[in-house]
Design an enzyme around this catalytic site. Structure first.
Site, PDB file in Angstrom:
ATOM      1  N   ASP A 253      -1.369  -9.724  -2.346  1.00 37.94           N
ATOM      2  CA  ASP A 253      -0.194  -9.837  -1.493  1.00 37.94           C
ATOM      3  C   ASP A 253      -0.020 -11.264  -0.965  1.00 37.94           C
ATOM      4  O   ASP A 253      -0.975 -11.873  -0.456  1.00 37.94           O
ATOM      5  CB  ASP A 253      -0.318  -8.865  -0.308  1.00 37.94           C
ATOM      6  N   GLU A 290       1.425 -12.112  -5.760  1.00 42.33           N
ATOM      7  CA  GLU A 290       2.758 -12.218  -5.189  1.00 42.33           C
ATOM      8  C   GLU A 290       2.851 -13.592  -4.531  1.00 42.33           C
ATOM      9  O   GLU A 290       2.064 -13.908  -3.646  1.00 42.33           O
ATOM     10  CB  GLU A 290       3.026 -11.142  -4.144  1.00 42.33           C
TER      11      GLU A 290
END
Length: 584
Positions: A253, A290
């Site tokens: 993330d 990401e």
């Protein structure tokens, strides 16, 4: 590896901040002694059996959980419980992961994927996903958070699987069941911040660096004093998913929020450790980042100074596809208001690759070297948890588009050159929203979360009156998929298009070609059509709201999303919002 770490026993804890540590195990106190490296051990602690335990730091009255806790049966503020990851009997020996190979990923949130919201209930839907044709199931974060339900990005104990989802053994059952059905598993992990409630790590050690905050709070201490052990804490968690839970890949993330000025960046260390673990286990393992940096260094080989990750998200594809299908141009969508923007993303991977970004008010990104990268290294989507959940009302594009437009979005993604990802329910045009939701038990934290949510939408120009209260239990309930929607004719038709698309992607070598140089695009901005050329296959798209004659010499229609397409002399005729995949 530090030899003191390798020799750890199950209750050893790293606590350089503590003057004294007492282990509380099954109701008995065991004084701990400090050894080299500020690790504490309890020589008389129970050597076997299931144990509920915690630590009293510097004479405190209440024990706090283990930073490496594997179970939190009563929540993140209570005692930890031991878990023997090796006790599970796996049945997935015949599973062979293909690695990040360009086939479809299906993103899901365990709490809202089924009415029950558990890992075991999700197992009951795996046959459906296998029939859909996806290759990987990607789970939003499942590590322990405070409360009963959450997006997953407020986790505070990274080694523990959330109990309301079923806990760690249920997670093993899920992965095992997925593998037995030919489905791989990708786990979304969050290493850039910790949630606001239940984080006791600061009592033990400098896990966080004050003054180096990101959007969500203090940054992880990756490069300050004592950061060697903090980095090992994160790396061991990463390896846990591969070794103990048989996960095939991890989605990292918001890696742009990882502050690390050391010579070897933590992402490179992640990649090195993952490759070593893959060699040890004898199977492919991979990491997908990401990142909003549009920097291909993340996925470039380490031999040329890259980090060596397998893949990264390209939000630029989402933005370009979203604008052309929906017409929405507010906020960060403004730069993508052209078919040319989508054409550039198809051929270059990023739209912003050194260009001016009006939303950021600066230039952004850098080019991808087509000779050094595979198309499959970019993971793309037309919907995902962020792009839906970070809208004011959490509305999917199915709330405002018709079936023809939804099918068109599906083709742009699944028949595109990158690795496609779907968000749960997208495949049948789910009408349930997916808003941001929390369940913070602390009233003041819940109030702050709701108010902060309203402030986030100011720059996007969305109406604050449409923002659901994330603390309202009904907001969470509203996000659960309604599986009966598939019985409606239009949604059943869309689901069938998704199945046909995914099957075509699997068998058509042109659509699956990972070579950047294989992608060619022609388009007409005024007539609003685009043709994606992939060898002997072409994806023909009419974005206009009326019929278009598109210059393509087609021999055969392989798939069409709207009735009324036809092939003429060097042209393909498509109805409004029609899309066709043709052999040329």
């Amino acid at each position: 590896m530090n030899p003191t770490i390798a020799a750890r026993s199950r209750f050893d804890v790293w606590a350089p901040k503590a003057q004294s540590v007492t282990l509380v195990a099954n109701g008995t106190n065991y004084p701990m002694v400090s050894r080299e490296g500020s690790w504490w051990e309890a020589p008389e602690a129970p050597a076997s059996g299931e144990v509920d335990y915690g630590y009293l730091i510097d004479g405190a009255d209440q024990p706090v959980p283990d930073p490496r806790s594997r179970r939190q049966p009563e929540g993140v503020h209570k005692l930890s419980r031991t878990f023997d990851a090796g006790a599970y009997s796996w049945g997935d020996s015949s599973w062979a992961s293909p690695g990040l190979d360009g086939n479809v990923i299906y993103e899901m949130h365990i709490g809202t994927f089924t009415p029950e919201g558990t890992l075991d209930a999700a197992i009951g839907k795996l046959d459906y996903l296998a029939g859909l044709g996806v290759q990987y199931v990607e789970l939003l974060p499942v590590n322990a958070f405070n409360g009963t339900h959450n997006w997953g990005y407020d986790g505070v104990l990274w080694y523990a699987v959330q109990e309301t989802y079923g806990g760690p053994e249920a997670y093993q059952r899920f992965v095992d069941a997925a593998h037995q059905r030919g489905l791989g598993v990708i786990q979304d992990v969050v290493y850039n911040h910790l949630g606001p409630s239940g984080n006791y790590l600061g009592l033990f050690a400098p896990y966080l660096t004050e003054g180096k905050s990101n959007t969500w709070g203090d940054s992880l201490n990756l490069d300050g004093p004592l950061s060697d052990e903090v980095r090992r804490y994160v790396v061991e968690n990463l390896l846990m998913w591969f070794r103990d839970y048989h996960v095939d890949g991890l989605r990292l993330d918001a890696v742009h929020a990882l502050h690390d000025e050391r010579a070897i960046h933590i992402l490179e260390e992640f990649a090195v450790e993952t490759d070593r673990c893959a060699a040890e286990l004898g199977k492919p393992l991979f990491l997908v980042a990401e990142s909003d940096l549009n920097n291909a260094r993340l996925i470039a080989p380490r031999s040329v100074g890259g980090y060596g990750l397998a893949g990264q998200w390209s939000d630029d594809f989402h933005h370009a596809a979203h604008v052309n299908v929906t017409g929405e141009t507010v906020g960060y969508y403004e730069d993508f208001d052209s078919i040319g923007a989508l054409a550039k993303v198809y051929t270059e991977g990023f739209y912003h690759n050194g260009t001016w970004s009006s939303f950021r008010e600066r230039s952004h990104g850098r080019p991808i070297d087509p000779a050094r990268h595979s198309l499959h290294q970019l993971v793309v989507c037309t919907q995902n948890h962020d792009q839906i959940g970070n809208r004011a009302a959490g509305d999917r594009i199915s709330a405002s588009l018709n079936t023809a437009q939804l099918a068109q979005a599906a083709v742009l993604n699944i028949a595109g050159p990158f690795t496609p990802m779907l968000f749960m329910g997208e495949e049948y045009g789910a009408l349930t929203p997916w808003p941001f939701f929390t369940s913070h038990p602390e009233p003041e934290l819940g109030k702050a979360t709701a108010e902060g949510r309203l402030r986030e939408f100011e720059k996007m120009g969305w109406d604050p009156d449409t923002v659901p209260n994330p603390q309202d239990p009904e907001t969470f309930v509203s996000a659960k998929l309604n599986w009966t929607e598939q019985e409606r004719p239009e949604q059943a038709r869309l689901l069938n298009i998704y199945r046909e698309l995914i099957a075509l992607r699997r068998k058509n070598k042109d659509l699956h070609n990972p070579d950047f140089t294989s992608v060619k695009v022609s388009f007409d901005e005024d007539q609003r059509w685009l043709v994606l050329h992939r060898g002997g296959t072409a994806v023909v798209v009419n974005f206009a709201d009326s019929e278009r004659q598109i210059p393509v010499s087609a021999k055969k229609v392989l798939l069409s999303t709207e009735p009324g397409e036809s092939m003429g002399d060097g042209t393909v005729s498509l109805p409004a919002h029609g899309t066709a995949i043709v052999k040329v």
